[in-house]
Motif scaffolding. Structure first.
Motif, PDB file in Angstrom:
ATOM      1  N   ARG A   1      10.804   4.994  11.618  1.00 34.11           N
ATOM      2  CA  ARG A   1       9.761   4.436  12.087  1.00 34.11           C
ATOM      3  C   ARG A   1       9.597   4.810  13.586  1.00 34.11           C
ATOM      4  O   ARG A   1       8.941   5.061  14.190  1.00 34.11           O
TER       5      ARG A   1
ATOM      6  N   THR B   1       9.376   4.592   7.376  1.00 35.73           N
ATOM      7  CA  THR B   1      10.034   3.169   7.115  1.00 35.73           C
ATOM      8  C   THR B   1      10.521   2.798   8.541  1.00 35.73           C
ATOM      9  O   THR B   1      11.413   3.596   8.965  1.00 35.73           O
ATOM     10  N   GLY B   2      10.614   1.327   8.571  1.00 34.15           N
ATOM     11  CA  GLY B   2      11.350   0.847   9.704  1.00 34.15           C
ATOM     12  C   GLY B   2      12.389  -0.062   9.127  1.00 34.15           C
ATOM     13  O   GLY B   2      13.357  -0.633   9.880  1.00 34.15           O
ATOM     14  N   ARG B   3      12.735   0.356   7.798  1.00 32.32           N
ATOM     15  CA  ARG B   3      13.654  -0.337   6.905  1.00 32.32           C
ATOM     16  C   ARG B   3      14.691   0.690   6.182  1.00 32.32           C
ATOM     17  O   ARG B   3      14.213   1.076   5.320  1.00 32.32           O
TER      18      ARG B   3
ATOM     19  N   VAL C   1       0.763  -1.349   0.008  1.00 34.81           N
ATOM     20  CA  VAL C   1       0.141  -0.063  -0.090  1.00 34.81           C
ATOM     21  C   VAL C   1       0.791   1.403   0.047  1.00 34.81           C
ATOM     22  O   VAL C   1       0.638   2.204  -0.764  1.00 34.81           O
TER      23      VAL C   1
ATOM     24  N   SER D   1     -11.544  -1.605   0.872  1.00 35.15           N
ATOM     25  CA  SER D   1     -11.469  -1.808  -0.455  1.00 35.15           C
ATOM     26  C   SER D   1     -12.237  -3.045  -0.855  1.00 35.15           C
ATOM     27  O   SER D   1     -12.699  -3.168  -1.828  1.00 35.15           O
TER      28      SER D   1
ATOM     29  N   ILE E   1     -10.957   3.698   5.312  1.00 33.12           N
ATOM     30  CA  ILE E   1     -10.733   3.100   3.894  1.00 33.12           C
ATOM     31  C   ILE E   1     -11.023   1.650   3.574  1.00 33.12           C
ATOM     32  O   ILE E   1     -10.210   0.936   4.259  1.00 33.12           O
TER      33      ILE E   1
HETATM   34  N1  LIG Z   1      -8.447  -1.188   4.124  1.00 32.37           N
HETATM   35  C1  LIG Z   1      -8.392  -1.969   3.154  1.00 32.37           C
HETATM   36  O1  LIG Z   1      -9.163  -2.202   2.079  1.00 32.37           O
HETATM   37  C2  LIG Z   1      -7.049  -2.866   2.959  1.00 32.37           C
HETATM   38  C3  LIG Z   1      -6.526  -3.143   1.574  1.00 32.37           C
HETATM   39  C4  LIG Z   1      -5.259  -3.514   1.537  1.00 32.37           C
HETATM   40  C5  LIG Z   1      -4.450  -3.663   2.669  1.00 32.37           C
HETATM   41  N2  LIG Z   1      -4.893  -3.355   3.850  1.00 32.37           N
HETATM   42  C6  LIG Z   1      -4.133  -3.369   5.139  1.00 32.37           C
HETATM   43  O2  LIG Z   1      -2.973  -2.551   4.840  1.00 32.37           O
HETATM   44  C7  LIG Z   1      -1.842  -2.858   5.385  1.00 32.37           C
HETATM   45  C8  LIG Z   1      -0.628  -2.911   4.643  1.00 32.37           C
HETATM   46  O3  LIG Z   1      -0.865  -3.959   3.797  1.00 32.37           O
HETATM   47  P1  LIG Z   1       0.222  -4.223   2.622  1.00 32.37           P
HETATM   48  O4  LIG Z   1      -0.304  -5.154   1.694  1.00 32.37           O
HETATM   49  O5  LIG Z   1       0.921  -2.966   2.050  1.00 32.37           O
HETATM   50  O6  LIG Z   1       1.178  -5.077   3.483  1.00 32.37           O
HETATM   51  P2  LIG Z   1       2.948  -4.924   3.518  1.00 32.37           P
HETATM   52  O7  LIG Z   1       3.418  -4.953   2.238  1.00 32.37           O
HETATM   53  O8  LIG Z   1       3.375  -5.848   4.488  1.00 32.37           O
HETATM   54  O9  LIG Z   1       3.085  -3.304   4.204  1.00 32.37           O
HETATM   55  C9  LIG Z   1       2.881  -3.161   5.352  1.00 32.37           C
HETATM   56  C10 LIG Z   1       4.203  -2.246   5.993  1.00 32.37           C
HETATM   57  O10 LIG Z   1       4.115  -1.766   7.243  1.00 32.37           O
HETATM   58  C11 LIG Z   1       5.117  -1.686   7.955  1.00 32.37           C
HETATM   59  N3  LIG Z   1       5.132  -2.263   9.179  1.00 32.37           N
HETATM   60  C12 LIG Z   1       5.146  -3.556   9.370  1.00 32.37           C
HETATM   61  N4  LIG Z   1       4.825  -4.009  10.660  1.00 32.37           N
HETATM   62  C13 LIG Z   1       5.081  -2.810  11.296  1.00 32.37           C
HETATM   63  C14 LIG Z   1       4.812  -2.508  12.662  1.00 32.37           C
HETATM   64  N5  LIG Z   1       5.060  -3.437  13.613  1.00 32.37           N
HETATM   65  N6  LIG Z   1       5.194  -1.215  12.906  1.00 32.37           N
HETATM   66  C15 LIG Z   1       5.097  -0.404  12.156  1.00 32.37           C
HETATM   67  N7  LIG Z   1       5.230  -0.552  10.781  1.00 32.37           N
HETATM   68  C16 LIG Z   1       5.258  -1.847  10.526  1.00 32.37           C
HETATM   69  C17 LIG Z   1       6.202  -2.106   6.975  1.00 32.37           C
HETATM   70  O11 LIG Z   1       6.601  -0.829   6.155  1.00 32.37           O
HETATM   71  P3  LIG Z   1       8.299  -0.474   6.215  1.00 32.37           P
HETATM   72  O12 LIG Z   1       9.201  -1.576   6.363  1.00 32.37           O
HETATM   73  O13 LIG Z   1       8.330   0.427   5.340  1.00 32.37           O
HETATM   74  O14 LIG Z   1       8.167   0.300   7.607  1.00 32.37           O
HETATM   75  C18 LIG Z   1       5.421  -3.144   5.957  1.00 32.37           C
HETATM   76  O15 LIG Z   1       6.133  -3.294   4.835  1.00 32.37           O
HETATM   77  C19 LIG Z   1      -2.352  -4.235   6.089  1.00 32.37           C
HETATM   78  O16 LIG Z   1      -2.731  -4.171   7.492  1.00 32.37           O
HETATM   79  C20 LIG Z   1      -3.366  -4.611   5.373  1.00 32.37           C
HETATM   80  O17 LIG Z   1      -4.085  -5.512   5.924  1.00 32.37           O
HETATM   81  C21 LIG Z   1      -6.267  -2.943   4.205  1.00 32.37           C
END
Ligand SMILES: NC(=O)c1ccc[n+]([C@@H]2O[C@H](COP(=O)([O-])OP(=O)(O)OC[C@H]3O[C@@H](n4cnc5c(N)ncnc54)[C@H](OP(=O)(O)O)[C@@H]3O)[C@@H](O)[C@H]2O)c1
Length: 330
Positions: A201, A181-183, A162, A272, A270
Protein backbone atom coordinates in the motif's frame (compact mmCIF):
# COMPACT_ATOMS: atom_id res chain seq x y z
CA UNK A 1 -43.36 -16.42 17.19
CA UNK A 2 -40.30 -14.31 17.83
CA UNK A 3 -36.93 -14.42 16.11
CA UNK A 4 -33.48 -12.97 16.72
CA UNK A 5 -32.40 -9.64 15.28
CA UNK A 6 -29.48 -7.26 15.75
CA UNK A 7 -31.20 -4.06 16.88
CA UNK A 8 -29.42 -0.70 17.03
CA UNK A 9 -30.90 1.81 19.47
CA UNK A 10 -30.00 5.45 20.09
CA UNK A 11 -30.03 6.91 23.61
CA UNK A 12 -30.88 10.50 24.65
CA UNK A 13 -27.25 11.56 24.35
CA UNK A 14 -27.26 10.42 20.70
CA UNK A 15 -25.06 7.37 21.32
CA UNK A 16 -25.98 4.17 19.46
CA UNK A 17 -25.88 0.70 20.94
CA UNK A 18 -26.27 -2.59 19.03
CA UNK A 19 -27.45 -5.84 20.66
CA UNK A 20 -29.21 -9.05 19.70
CA UNK A 21 -32.90 -9.02 20.73
CA UNK A 22 -35.97 -11.16 20.16
CA UNK A 23 -38.44 -9.34 17.89
CA UNK A 24 -41.74 -10.36 16.28
CA UNK A 25 -43.10 -10.21 12.75
CA UNK A 26 -45.52 -7.38 13.53
CA UNK A 27 -42.52 -5.13 14.21
CA UNK A 28 -41.26 -5.54 10.62
CA UNK A 29 -41.89 -2.69 8.16
CA UNK A 30 -44.78 -2.86 5.67
CA UNK A 31 -43.86 -4.32 2.25
CA UNK A 32 -44.95 -7.06 -0.16
CA UNK A 33 -42.56 -9.94 0.56
CA UNK A 34 -41.64 -11.58 3.87
CA UNK A 35 -38.39 -13.53 3.67
CA UNK A 36 -37.03 -16.07 6.16
CA UNK A 37 -33.43 -14.85 6.12
CA UNK A 38 -30.76 -17.55 6.10
CA UNK A 39 -27.52 -15.62 5.57
CA UNK A 40 -26.33 -12.04 5.58
CA UNK A 41 -22.85 -10.57 5.53
CA UNK A 42 -20.71 -7.61 6.62
CA UNK A 43 -19.95 -4.80 4.21
CA UNK A 44 -18.24 -1.50 4.94
CA UNK A 45 -21.64 0.25 5.06
CA UNK A 46 -22.84 -2.33 7.60
CA UNK A 47 -19.98 -1.23 9.84
CA UNK A 48 -21.36 2.30 9.70
CA UNK A 49 -24.97 1.22 10.34
CA UNK A 50 -24.08 -1.11 13.26
CA UNK A 51 -22.13 1.78 14.79
CA UNK A 52 -22.95 5.50 14.80
CA UNK A 53 -24.88 5.34 11.51
CA UNK A 54 -22.65 7.53 9.37
CA UNK A 55 -25.71 9.56 8.35
CA UNK A 56 -27.14 6.49 6.58
CA UNK A 57 -29.74 5.38 9.16
CA UNK A 58 -32.89 7.49 9.28
CA UNK A 59 -34.78 6.11 12.28
CA UNK A 60 -34.07 4.13 15.46
CA UNK A 61 -34.54 1.41 16.60
CA UNK A 62 -32.93 0.02 13.46
CA UNK A 63 -32.10 -3.44 12.07
CA UNK A 64 -29.00 -3.17 9.83
CA UNK A 65 -27.80 -5.65 7.18
CA UNK A 66 -27.53 -4.26 3.64
CA UNK A 67 -27.89 -7.66 1.99
CA UNK A 68 -29.37 -11.08 2.65
CA UNK A 69 -30.38 -14.38 1.05
CA UNK A 70 -33.22 -16.61 2.16
CA UNK A 71 -36.58 -18.19 1.37
CA UNK A 72 -39.87 -16.38 0.70
CA UNK A 73 -42.39 -17.02 3.46
CA UNK A 74 -45.26 -14.89 2.17
CA UNK A 75 -45.75 -12.59 -0.81
CA UNK A 76 -48.54 -10.34 -2.04
CA UNK A 77 -46.62 -9.80 -5.30
CA UNK A 78 -47.16 -12.34 -8.11
CA UNK A 79 -43.44 -12.43 -8.96
CA UNK A 80 -42.65 -14.32 -5.74
CA UNK A 81 -44.31 -17.19 -3.91
CA UNK A 82 -43.70 -19.11 -0.71
CA UNK A 83 -40.59 -21.29 -0.98
CA UNK A 84 -38.76 -19.17 -3.59
CA UNK A 85 -35.08 -18.62 -2.84
CA UNK A 86 -34.15 -14.94 -3.14
CA UNK A 87 -31.25 -12.50 -2.77
CA UNK A 88 -31.31 -8.83 -1.88
CA UNK A 89 -28.57 -6.23 -2.26
CA UNK A 90 -28.88 -2.45 -2.30
CA UNK A 91 -31.96 -0.18 -2.42
CA UNK A 92 -30.88 1.31 0.93
CA UNK A 93 -32.11 -1.78 2.75
CA UNK A 94 -30.26 -1.99 6.07
CA UNK A 95 -29.93 1.83 6.01
CA UNK A 96 -33.29 3.54 5.37
CA UNK A 97 -35.26 0.27 5.62
CA UNK A 98 -34.80 -2.61 8.09
CA UNK A 99 -32.30 -5.11 6.73
CA UNK A 100 -30.94 -8.64 6.86
CA UNK A 101 -29.61 -8.98 10.41
CA UNK A 102 -32.77 -10.77 11.56
CA UNK A 103 -34.52 -14.11 11.22
CA UNK A 104 -37.05 -12.41 8.94
CA UNK A 105 -37.11 -9.37 6.68
CA UNK A 106 -40.02 -7.68 4.90
CA UNK A 107 -39.11 -5.90 1.68
CA UNK A 108 -40.46 -4.69 -1.67
CA UNK A 109 -40.65 -7.27 -4.45
CA UNK A 110 -38.80 -4.84 -6.78
CA UNK A 111 -35.72 -5.08 -4.58
CA UNK A 112 -35.34 -8.87 -4.79
CA UNK A 113 -33.74 -11.10 -7.38
CA UNK A 114 -34.22 -14.88 -7.60
CA UNK A 115 -31.28 -16.81 -6.13
CA UNK A 116 -28.98 -17.38 -9.13
CA UNK A 117 -28.92 -20.94 -10.40
CA UNK A 118 -25.86 -22.81 -9.16
CA UNK A 119 -25.44 -20.76 -5.96
CA UNK A 120 -26.60 -21.63 -2.44
CA UNK A 121 -27.92 -18.89 -0.15
CA UNK A 122 -24.65 -19.17 1.80
CA UNK A 123 -22.54 -18.72 -1.35
CA UNK A 124 -24.72 -15.79 -2.46
CA UNK A 125 -23.91 -14.02 0.80
CA UNK A 126 -20.24 -14.97 0.61
CA UNK A 127 -20.44 -12.89 -2.58
CA UNK A 128 -22.80 -10.30 -1.06
CA UNK A 129 -22.90 -6.63 -2.01
CA UNK A 130 -19.08 -6.50 -2.06
CA UNK A 131 -18.74 -9.34 -4.56
CA UNK A 132 -21.71 -8.22 -6.64
CA UNK A 133 -20.06 -4.80 -6.91
CA UNK A 134 -16.73 -6.37 -7.88
CA UNK A 135 -18.58 -8.15 -10.71
CA UNK A 136 -20.18 -4.89 -11.86
CA UNK A 137 -16.71 -3.34 -11.91
CA UNK A 138 -15.27 -6.19 -14.01
CA UNK A 139 -18.20 -5.86 -16.44
CA UNK A 140 -17.64 -2.10 -16.71
CA UNK A 141 -13.94 -2.61 -17.50
CA UNK A 142 -14.84 -5.22 -20.13
CA UNK A 143 -17.44 -2.89 -21.68
CA UNK A 144 -14.63 -0.34 -22.02
CA UNK A 145 -12.40 -2.75 -23.87
CA UNK A 146 -10.37 -4.64 -21.24
CA UNK A 147 -9.32 -8.06 -22.53
CA UNK A 148 -7.05 -10.75 -21.05
CA UNK A 149 -3.52 -10.21 -22.32
CA UNK A 150 -3.79 -6.40 -22.25
CA UNK A 151 -1.47 -6.21 -19.23
CA UNK A 152 -1.68 -6.24 -15.43
CA UNK A 153 -4.94 -5.20 -13.77
CA UNK A 154 -4.57 -3.49 -10.41
CA UNK A 155 -6.94 -4.18 -7.49
CA UNK A 156 -6.72 -1.82 -4.50
CA UNK A 157 -7.92 -2.76 -1.02
CA UNK A 158 -7.28 -6.27 -2.28
CA UNK A 159 -7.65 -8.25 0.97
CA UNK A 160 -11.05 -6.65 1.69
CA UNK A 161 -14.42 -7.90 0.43
CA UNK A 162 -14.65 -6.11 -2.92
CA UNK A 163 -10.94 -6.61 -3.50
CA UNK A 164 -10.88 -10.35 -2.75
CA UNK A 165 -13.72 -11.12 -5.15
CA UNK A 166 -12.25 -8.80 -7.79
CA UNK A 167 -8.88 -10.60 -7.59
CA UNK A 168 -10.49 -14.05 -7.91
CA UNK A 169 -12.75 -13.00 -10.80
CA UNK A 170 -10.04 -11.24 -12.81
CA UNK A 171 -7.58 -14.11 -12.35
CA UNK A 172 -10.20 -16.67 -13.42
CA UNK A 173 -10.95 -14.59 -16.52
CA UNK A 174 -7.28 -14.81 -17.51
CA UNK A 175 -6.00 -11.41 -16.39
CA UNK A 176 -2.66 -10.81 -14.73
CA UNK A 177 -3.65 -9.38 -11.33
CA UNK A 178 -1.62 -7.02 -9.15
CA UNK A 179 -3.06 -6.73 -5.64
CA UNK A 180 -2.50 -3.65 -3.46
CA UNK A 181 -2.60 -4.35 0.25
CA UNK A 182 -1.57 -2.66 3.46
CA UNK A 183 -1.44 -6.06 5.18
CA UNK A 184 1.71 -7.97 4.11
CA UNK A 185 0.47 -11.01 6.06
CA UNK A 186 -2.30 -11.47 3.44
CA UNK A 187 0.19 -12.19 0.63
CA UNK A 188 -0.34 -15.99 0.60
CA UNK A 189 -4.13 -15.48 0.73
CA UNK A 190 -4.06 -13.04 -2.21
CA UNK A 191 -1.76 -15.27 -4.25
CA UNK A 192 -4.14 -18.15 -3.51
CA UNK A 193 -6.99 -16.10 -5.00
CA UNK A 194 -4.92 -15.60 -8.15
CA UNK A 195 -2.84 -12.43 -7.68
CA UNK A 196 0.53 -12.75 -9.40
CA UNK A 197 1.97 -9.58 -7.90
CA UNK A 198 1.61 -7.91 -4.51
CA UNK A 199 1.96 -4.10 -4.36
CA UNK A 200 2.54 -2.73 -0.83
CA UNK A 201 0.00 0.00 0.00
CA UNK A 202 2.82 2.42 0.89
CA UNK A 203 4.01 2.39 -2.74
CA UNK A 204 0.79 4.09 -3.85
CA UNK A 205 -0.09 6.02 -0.72
CA UNK A 206 1.73 9.24 -1.60
CA UNK A 207 -0.22 11.95 -3.35
CA UNK A 208 0.43 12.81 -6.99
CA UNK A 209 3.79 14.46 -7.57
CA UNK A 210 3.90 14.05 -11.36
CA UNK A 211 0.56 13.88 -13.19
CA UNK A 212 1.87 11.10 -15.44
CA UNK A 213 4.08 8.19 -14.45
CA UNK A 214 5.07 5.20 -16.58
CA UNK A 215 2.12 3.40 -18.22
CA UNK A 216 1.70 0.31 -16.04
CA UNK A 217 -1.89 -0.88 -15.57
CA UNK A 218 -4.30 -2.12 -18.25
CA UNK A 219 -7.21 -1.71 -15.83
CA UNK A 220 -7.95 -1.06 -12.17
CA UNK A 221 -10.69 -1.88 -9.68
CA UNK A 222 -10.33 0.65 -6.89
CA UNK A 223 -11.95 0.14 -3.48
CA UNK A 224 -9.82 2.79 -1.77
CA UNK A 225 -10.28 6.19 -3.49
CA UNK A 226 -8.41 9.20 -2.11
CA UNK A 227 -4.72 9.75 -2.82
CA UNK A 228 -4.29 6.17 -4.05
CA UNK A 229 -6.88 6.53 -6.81
CA UNK A 230 -5.35 9.86 -7.83
CA UNK A 231 -1.93 8.23 -8.03
CA UNK A 232 -3.17 5.21 -10.00
CA UNK A 233 -4.81 7.44 -12.65
CA UNK A 234 -1.35 8.67 -13.66
CA UNK A 235 -0.05 5.09 -14.02
CA UNK A 236 -2.76 3.78 -16.35
CA UNK A 237 -1.91 2.66 -19.87
CA UNK A 238 -3.18 4.64 -22.86
CA UNK A 239 -7.06 4.51 -22.98
CA UNK A 240 -7.24 2.14 -19.99
CA UNK A 241 -10.06 2.37 -17.43
CA UNK A 242 -10.34 2.56 -13.65
CA UNK A 243 -13.56 1.35 -12.01
CA UNK A 244 -14.05 3.51 -8.90
CA UNK A 245 -15.91 1.39 -6.35
CA UNK A 246 -15.05 2.60 -2.85
CA UNK A 247 -13.61 5.12 -0.47
CA UNK A 248 -11.92 3.00 2.20
CA UNK A 249 -8.96 5.41 2.01
CA UNK A 250 -10.92 8.64 1.63
CA UNK A 251 -13.51 10.45 -0.46
CA UNK A 252 -11.28 13.24 -1.78
CA UNK A 253 -9.67 12.87 -5.18
CA UNK A 254 -6.47 14.95 -5.19
CA UNK A 255 -5.77 14.33 -8.89
CA UNK A 256 -5.12 16.29 -12.08
CA UNK A 257 -7.09 15.92 -15.31
CA UNK A 258 -3.88 15.24 -17.27
CA UNK A 259 -4.31 11.40 -17.45
CA UNK A 260 -7.77 11.95 -19.00
CA UNK A 261 -6.49 14.47 -21.55
CA UNK A 262 -3.14 13.01 -22.58
CA UNK A 263 -3.78 9.29 -22.14
CA UNK A 264 -7.53 9.04 -22.67
CA UNK A 265 -7.87 7.30 -19.32
CA UNK A 266 -11.47 6.53 -18.26
CA UNK A 267 -12.75 6.82 -14.71
CA UNK A 268 -15.85 4.63 -14.43
CA UNK A 269 -18.22 5.09 -11.50
CA UNK A 270 -19.72 1.90 -10.05
CA UNK A 271 -22.96 2.00 -8.06
CA UNK A 272 -24.46 -1.24 -6.80
CA UNK A 273 -27.41 0.24 -4.88
CA UNK A 274 -29.75 1.37 -7.67
CA UNK A 275 -28.67 -1.00 -10.46
CA UNK A 276 -31.59 -1.87 -12.75
CA UNK A 277 -33.02 -5.39 -12.48
CA UNK A 278 -31.66 -6.62 -15.85
CA UNK A 279 -28.09 -5.64 -14.88
CA UNK A 280 -28.48 -7.39 -11.52
CA UNK A 281 -29.55 -10.61 -13.20
CA UNK A 282 -26.67 -10.33 -15.68
CA UNK A 283 -24.12 -9.71 -12.90
CA UNK A 284 -25.36 -12.64 -10.78
CA UNK A 285 -25.28 -14.93 -13.82
CA UNK A 286 -21.69 -13.91 -14.46
CA UNK A 287 -20.83 -14.51 -10.77
CA UNK A 288 -22.29 -18.03 -10.89
CA UNK A 289 -20.31 -18.72 -14.08
CA UNK A 290 -17.00 -16.93 -13.52
CA UNK A 291 -16.27 -16.93 -9.79
CA UNK A 292 -14.41 -20.10 -8.75
CA UNK A 293 -16.36 -21.49 -5.79
CA UNK A 294 -13.27 -22.94 -4.10
CA UNK A 295 -11.73 -19.44 -4.11
CA UNK A 296 -14.96 -18.03 -2.66
CA UNK A 297 -14.82 -20.66 0.08
CA UNK A 298 -11.25 -19.54 0.94
CA UNK A 299 -12.56 -15.98 1.54
CA UNK A 300 -15.24 -16.98 4.07
CA UNK A 301 -15.15 -16.12 7.75
CA UNK A 302 -18.30 -17.56 9.41
CA UNK A 303 -20.17 -15.45 11.98
CA UNK A 304 -23.41 -15.12 13.97
CA UNK A 305 -25.55 -12.10 14.87
CA UNK A 306 -23.73 -11.90 18.22
CA UNK A 307 -20.41 -11.30 16.41
CA UNK A 308 -21.68 -8.28 14.50
CA UNK A 309 -20.87 -5.39 16.87
CA UNK A 310 -17.21 -6.53 16.88
CA UNK A 311 -17.10 -7.21 13.13
CA UNK A 312 -18.74 -3.84 12.35
CA UNK A 313 -15.94 -2.04 14.18
CA UNK A 314 -13.31 -4.23 12.51
CA UNK A 315 -14.49 -3.54 8.97
CA UNK A 316 -14.40 0.22 9.61
CA UNK A 317 -10.77 -0.22 10.68
CA UNK A 318 -9.91 -2.22 7.53
CA UNK A 319 -9.28 -5.35 9.62
CA UNK A 320 -11.69 -7.79 7.98
CA UNK A 321 -10.11 -10.20 5.51
CA UNK A 322 -12.26 -11.50 2.66
CA UNK A 323 -15.95 -12.08 3.25
CA UNK A 324 -17.87 -12.58 6.49
CA UNK A 325 -20.90 -14.88 6.17
CA UNK A 326 -23.45 -14.37 8.94
CA UNK A 327 -25.74 -17.34 9.68
CA UNK A 328 -28.67 -15.41 11.16
CA UNK A 329 -30.34 -18.63 12.37
CA UNK A 330 -27.33 -19.72 14.47
N1 LIG B 1 -20.00 1.51 -5.15
C1 LIG B 1 -20.72 0.61 -4.50
O1 LIG B 1 -21.87 0.33 -4.83
C2 LIG B 1 -20.07 -0.12 -3.37
C3 LIG B 1 -20.48 -1.41 -3.02
C4 LIG B 1 -19.77 -2.11 -2.01
C5 LIG B 1 -18.73 -1.48 -1.36
N2 LIG B 1 -18.39 -0.19 -1.71
C6 LIG B 1 -17.27 0.48 -1.05
O2 LIG B 1 -16.08 -0.21 -1.40
C7 LIG B 1 -15.15 -0.10 -0.33
C8 LIG B 1 -14.69 -1.49 0.09
O3 LIG B 1 -15.77 -2.20 0.65
P1 LIG B 1 -15.53 -3.63 1.32
O4 LIG B 1 -16.84 -4.13 1.76
O5 LIG B 1 -14.66 -4.44 0.43
O6 LIG B 1 -14.69 -3.19 2.63
P2 LIG B 1 -13.45 -3.93 3.30
O7 LIG B 1 -13.68 -5.41 3.29
O8 LIG B 1 -13.17 -3.25 4.58
O9 LIG B 1 -12.24 -3.65 2.29
C9 LIG B 1 -11.60 -2.39 2.20
C10 LIG B 1 -10.10 -2.62 2.07
O10 LIG B 1 -9.47 -1.38 1.75
C11 LIG B 1 -8.18 -1.35 2.32
N3 LIG B 1 -8.09 -0.15 3.16
C12 LIG B 1 -8.76 0.10 4.32
N4 LIG B 1 -8.42 1.31 4.81
C13 LIG B 1 -7.52 1.84 3.95
C14 LIG B 1 -6.80 3.06 3.91
N5 LIG B 1 -6.93 3.98 4.85
N6 LIG B 1 -5.95 3.25 2.87
C15 LIG B 1 -5.79 2.33 1.90
N7 LIG B 1 -6.46 1.15 1.88
C16 LIG B 1 -7.30 0.91 2.90
C17 LIG B 1 -8.00 -2.64 3.12
O11 LIG B 1 -7.41 -3.58 2.25
P3 LIG B 1 -5.91 -4.10 2.49
O12 LIG B 1 -5.81 -4.50 3.92
O13 LIG B 1 -5.72 -5.22 1.53
O14 LIG B 1 -5.02 -2.92 2.16
C18 LIG B 1 -9.44 -3.07 3.38
O15 LIG B 1 -9.54 -4.44 3.59
C19 LIG B 1 -15.86 0.68 0.78
O16 LIG B 1 -15.50 2.03 0.70
C20 LIG B 1 -17.33 0.48 0.45
O17 LIG B 1 -18.13 1.51 0.96
C21 LIG B 1 -19.05 0.47 -2.68
Amino acid sequence: MTFKALVVEKDESGKTHAAVQEISEDQLPEAEVTVAVEYSTVNYKDGLCIGPGGGLVRRYPHVPGIDFAGTVEASSDPRYKQGDKVVLTGWRVGEAHWGGYAGKARVRADWLVPLPEGLSTRQAMAVGTAGFTAMLAVMALEAHGLRPGDGPVLVTGAAGGVGSVAVALLAKLGHEVAAVTGRPETEAYLRGLGASRIVPRAELAETVKRPLESETWAGCIDAVGGAMLARVLGQMKYRASVAAVGLAGGAALPATVVPFLLRGVNLLGIDSVLQPYANRIAAWERIARDLPMEKLEAMIQPATLEDLPRLGAEILNGQVKGRVVVDVRA
